[in-house]
Design an enzyme around this catalytic site. Structure first.
Site, mmCIF file in Angstrom:
data_model
loop_
_atom_site.group_PDB
_atom_site.id
_atom_site.type_symbol
_atom_site.label_atom_id
_atom_site.label_comp_id
_atom_site.label_asym_id
_atom_site.label_seq_id
_atom_site.Cartn_x
_atom_site.Cartn_y
_atom_site.Cartn_z
ATOM 1 N N CYS A 26 -24.178 -46.598 -107.780
ATOM 2 C CA CYS A 26 -24.818 -45.412 -107.197
ATOM 3 C C CYS A 26 -24.663 -44.204 -108.117
ATOM 4 O O CYS A 26 -25.551 -43.346 -108.190
ATOM 5 C CB CYS A 26 -24.213 -45.097 -105.833
ATOM 6 S SG CYS A 26 -24.291 -46.453 -104.638
ATOM 7 N N CYS A 29 -27.288 -42.693 -110.760
ATOM 8 C CA CYS A 29 -28.339 -41.721 -110.396
ATOM 9 C C CYS A 29 -27.772 -40.461 -109.749
ATOM 10 O O CYS A 29 -28.318 -39.381 -109.932
ATOM 11 C CB CYS A 29 -29.333 -42.355 -109.425
ATOM 12 S SG CYS A 29 -30.404 -43.610 -110.140
ATOM 13 N N HIS A 30 -26.707 -40.619 -108.971
ATOM 14 C CA HIS A 30 -26.180 -39.505 -108.180
ATOM 15 C C HIS A 30 -24.721 -39.252 -108.521
ATOM 16 O O HIS A 30 -23.989 -40.187 -108.827
ATOM 17 C CB HIS A 30 -26.255 -39.817 -106.677
ATOM 18 C CG HIS A 30 -27.559 -40.375 -106.215
ATOM 19 N ND1 HIS A 30 -28.685 -39.610 -106.031
ATOM 20 C CD2 HIS A 30 -27.915 -41.647 -105.891
ATOM 21 C CE1 HIS A 30 -29.676 -40.378 -105.610
ATOM 22 N NE2 HIS A 30 -29.241 -41.617 -105.531
ATOM 23 N N HIS A 127 -22.912 -37.626 -69.981
ATOM 24 C CA HIS A 127 -22.593 -36.669 -71.033
ATOM 25 C C HIS A 127 -23.111 -35.257 -70.772
ATOM 26 O O HIS A 127 -22.721 -34.325 -71.491
ATOM 27 C CB HIS A 127 -23.103 -37.192 -72.367
ATOM 28 C CG HIS A 127 -22.499 -38.508 -72.735
ATOM 29 N ND1 HIS A 127 -21.170 -38.657 -73.038
ATOM 30 C CD2 HIS A 127 -23.044 -39.770 -72.817
ATOM 31 C CE1 HIS A 127 -20.910 -39.930 -73.303
ATOM 32 N NE2 HIS A 127 -22.025 -40.625 -73.180
ATOM 33 N N CYS A 168 -22.767 -48.257 -75.125
ATOM 34 C CA CYS A 168 -23.131 -47.526 -73.912
ATOM 35 C C CYS A 168 -24.273 -48.235 -73.171
ATOM 36 O O CYS A 168 -24.242 -48.361 -71.946
ATOM 37 C CB CYS A 168 -23.544 -46.094 -74.253
ATOM 38 S SG CYS A 168 -22.155 -44.987 -74.557
#
Length: 207
Positions: A26, A29-30, A127, A168
């Site tokens: 990775c 490029c970054h 919630h 959930c």
């Protein structure tokens, strides 16, 4: 535990994510520093597909399309760790939802308020209506999602927001969507809007 990086078990996954970042190239490029602020803006509109995508989806697209590598399972350890490493670069930065996702947020809010399953319950009933009260001895949170991927004591490991949403949905005895489904991304977009201004906590620690 969350405040102390030496006690936060999620930091082990961040370290593993850094190793995955290096191993998978990775950094060609970054830079890690260039990832600062990225997680605070996701979910975001993907320019290629013109569809909303979450951070994991964006990492997967970069790996598969730009690097030409085989996909990593969404809930597999390497992808979770890599997502945690990228998101951790934005820790302390306020969530800034993508303004182009209004339609996705509307869909997410509808899903959030829709009663479902054999228990006929919606996300909002816990919630929104009962936040702060107790359920099986645990405090019901407001459902803010600014700490994912996070370490959950119940899981004894790192997990994604989509895993929590699946839990959930299954908990109200409804059929969960498949991993990466657009319904999850819409819910993520709505939750990001609800949490606007809260800071990224990745990797958070929860009960």
């Amino acid at each position: 535990m969350q405040r102390d990086d030496l006690a936060n078990p999620g930091m082990l996954y961040v370290a593993e994510g850094e190793a995955v970042w290096d191993r998978e190239g990775c950094g060609s490029c970054h830079t890690a520093a260039a990832m600062r602020g990225v997680a605070a803006r996701y979910p975001a509109l993907d320019a290629a597909s013109q569809a909303p995508t979450d951070l994991t989806g964006r990492i997967a697209q970069c790996r598969e399309t730009r690097q030409g590598k085989p996909p990593l399972p969404r809930e597999g350890a390497p992808m979770l760790a890599l997502t945690a490493f990228v998101a951790h670069q934005s820790r302390g930065m306020p969530l800034q939802p993508d303004p182009r996702l209004d339609e996705a947020r509307r869909q997410g809010e509808a899903l959030f308020r829709e009663r479902r399953g054999q228990l006929n319950l919606s996300c909002a009933q816990c919630h929104d209506d009962n936040a702060g009260r107790k359920l099986a001895g645990s405090t019901i949170p407001e459902g803010h999602a600014n700490g994912y991927p996070l370490y959950r004591l119940e899981w004894q490991g790192l997990g994604s927001l989509q895993r929590r949403l699946r839990n959930c949905i299954a908990g109200v005895r409804s059929e969960p969507y498949p991993p990466g489904a657009p319904e999850y991304v819409a819910l993520e977009a709505y939750l990001a809007q609800r949490a606007r201004g809260l800071v990224v906590e990745t990797p958070a620690v929860r009960p």
